[in-house]
Motif scaffolding. Structure first.
Motif, mmCIF file in Angstrom:
data_model
loop_
_atom_site.group_PDB
_atom_site.id
_atom_site.type_symbol
_atom_site.label_atom_id
_atom_site.label_comp_id
_atom_site.label_asym_id
_atom_site.label_seq_id
_atom_site.Cartn_x
_atom_site.Cartn_y
_atom_site.Cartn_z
ATOM 1 N N VAL A 67 -2.779 4.047 8.271
ATOM 2 C CA VAL A 67 -3.860 3.069 8.333
ATOM 3 C C VAL A 67 -3.254 1.668 8.355
ATOM 4 O O VAL A 67 -2.319 1.385 7.605
ATOM 5 C CB VAL A 67 -4.826 3.239 7.127
ATOM 6 N N ASP A 68 -3.794 0.805 9.189
ATOM 7 C CA ASP A 68 -3.350 -0.586 9.288
ATOM 8 C C ASP A 68 -3.818 -1.343 8.041
ATOM 9 O O ASP A 68 -4.999 -1.288 7.678
ATOM 10 C CB ASP A 68 -3.954 -1.219 10.539
ATOM 11 N N VAL A 69 -2.888 -2.063 7.400
ATOM 12 C CA VAL A 69 -3.213 -2.774 6.159
ATOM 13 C C VAL A 69 -3.904 -4.110 6.399
ATOM 14 O O VAL A 69 -4.382 -4.724 5.443
ATOM 15 C CB VAL A 69 -1.961 -3.032 5.282
ATOM 16 N N ASP A 70 -3.981 -4.556 7.639
ATOM 17 C CA ASP A 70 -4.550 -5.878 7.908
ATOM 18 C C ASP A 70 -6.078 -5.811 7.962
ATOM 19 O O ASP A 70 -6.711 -6.154 8.964
ATOM 20 C CB ASP A 70 -3.970 -6.457 9.199
ATOM 21 N N GLN A 71 -6.655 -5.330 6.847
ATOM 22 C CA GLN A 71 -8.101 -5.224 6.676
ATOM 23 C C GLN A 71 -8.386 -5.158 5.181
ATOM 24 O O GLN A 71 -7.463 -5.060 4.378
ATOM 25 C CB GLN A 71 -8.656 -4.016 7.434
ATOM 26 N N SER A 72 -9.641 -5.181 4.817
ATOM 27 C CA SER A 72 -9.998 -5.178 3.396
ATOM 28 C C SER A 72 -9.664 -3.837 2.751
ATOM 29 O O SER A 72 -9.550 -2.805 3.430
ATOM 30 C CB SER A 72 -11.492 -5.469 3.218
ATOM 31 N N VAL A 73 -9.524 -3.849 1.435
ATOM 32 C CA VAL A 73 -9.261 -2.616 0.691
ATOM 33 C C VAL A 73 -10.387 -1.612 0.928
ATOM 34 O O VAL A 73 -10.130 -0.428 1.178
ATOM 35 C CB VAL A 73 -9.094 -2.917 -0.824
ATOM 36 N N ASP A 74 -11.635 -2.073 0.877
ATOM 37 C CA ASP A 74 -12.762 -1.165 1.110
ATOM 38 C C ASP A 74 -12.690 -0.530 2.497
ATOM 39 O O ASP A 74 -12.977 0.663 2.654
ATOM 40 C CB ASP A 74 -14.097 -1.905 0.953
ATOM 41 N N ALA A 75 -12.303 -1.312 3.498
ATOM 42 C CA ALA A 75 -12.190 -0.775 4.862
ATOM 43 C C ALA A 75 -11.063 0.251 4.951
ATOM 44 O O ALA A 75 -11.209 1.281 5.623
ATOM 45 C CB ALA A 75 -11.968 -1.913 5.862
ATOM 46 N N ILE A 76 -9.944 -0.007 4.269
ATOM 47 C CA ILE A 76 -8.829 0.945 4.258
ATOM 48 C C ILE A 76 -9.261 2.256 3.607
ATOM 49 O O ILE A 76 -9.000 3.342 4.135
ATOM 50 C CB ILE A 76 -7.600 0.349 3.541
ATOM 51 N N VAL A 77 -9.916 2.155 2.457
ATOM 52 C CA VAL A 77 -10.385 3.349 1.748
ATOM 53 C C VAL A 77 -11.350 4.137 2.636
ATOM 54 O O VAL A 77 -11.222 5.358 2.778
ATOM 55 C CB VAL A 77 -11.046 2.970 0.398
ATOM 56 N N GLN A 78 -12.300 3.453 3.268
ATOM 57 C CA GLN A 78 -13.256 4.141 4.126
ATOM 58 C C GLN A 78 -12.573 4.785 5.323
ATOM 59 O O GLN A 78 -12.883 5.914 5.690
ATOM 60 C CB GLN A 78 -14.360 3.182 4.603
ATOM 61 N N GLU A 79 -11.605 4.082 5.914
ATOM 62 C CA GLU A 79 -10.877 4.649 7.056
ATOM 63 C C GLU A 79 -10.135 5.914 6.639
ATOM 64 O O GLU A 79 -10.149 6.922 7.354
ATOM 65 C CB GLU A 79 -9.919 3.630 7.650
ATOM 66 N N TYR A 80 -9.501 5.889 5.466
ATOM 67 C CA TYR A 80 -8.807 7.095 4.995
ATOM 68 C C TYR A 80 -9.799 8.245 4.796
ATOM 69 O O TYR A 80 -9.554 9.367 5.248
ATOM 70 C CB TYR A 80 -8.043 6.855 3.686
ATOM 71 N N VAL A 81 -10.912 7.977 4.151
ATOM 72 C CA VAL A 81 -11.906 9.027 3.904
ATOM 73 C C VAL A 81 -12.399 9.587 5.232
ATOM 74 O O VAL A 81 -12.486 10.807 5.402
ATOM 75 C CB VAL A 81 -13.065 8.494 3.035
#
Length: 172
Positions: free
Chosen positions: A152-166
């Protein structure tokens, strides 16, 4: 957890270079997945912290007992699930963790040296100085196709990273 798309409680290592957001993302994911969380930095022996604080990168000899401790933590949370924030930069390190917990998955928080450097500079007082970032990128071995995990690309919000992983892990 149904949200992970895998049998049993999720067992995950959030990996990446220093400054990629492993601790923050790992804690947020553990909360979202309702499992235990540990920051592998907290499992380093004092000698490793002293070495990194002095600007010296750890070698494989330094990392071996630390990785054993992390692997044991993962194995101890196999049934209940857990998330570990750990650099896990080399395939051999991830293999050592898989030896203890074969079903562990990896979430690689990926970013450019510029993005990571910017993130690192906002963490004053952290024991890993920004001067070691180049050595982290030089050491990084990306997840191989046969390794269970997502990038996952880290250049986004923590919430967006968590949602992308899920979202990714639900289909993967």
């Amino acid at each position: 957890m149904a949200a992970t798309g895998h049998h049993g409680a999720p067992l995950l290592v959030v990996m990446g270079v220093s400054g990629s957001g492993k601790s923050v993302v790992g804690a947020a994911l553990a909360q979202r997945l309702r499992v235990a969380f540990v920051d592998a930095d907290d499992l380093h022996p004092p000698a490793n912290i002293a070495k990194m604080s002095a600007g010296e990168p750890l070698d494989d000899h330094d990392r071996r007992p630390w990785l054993e401790t992390i692997g044991e933590w993962l194995a101890g949370h196999d049934a209940s699930g857990g998330v570990v924030a750990c650099s896990a930069l080399k395939r051999t390190y991830r293999d050592q963790l898989r030896h203890h917990a074969p079903r562990v998955r990896f979430l690689h928080l990926d970013g450019t040296p510029e993005v990571i450097g910017r993130r690192q500079s906002s963490r004053p007082g952290h024991f890993m100085p920004a001067s070691l970032l180049a050595s982290q990128f030089a050491t990084l071995e990306r997840l191989a196709p046969d390794e269970a995990g997502e990038v996952v690309d880290v250049d986004q919000s923590v919430d967006a990273i968590v949602q992308e992983y899920v979202d990714l892990s639900a289909v993967g």
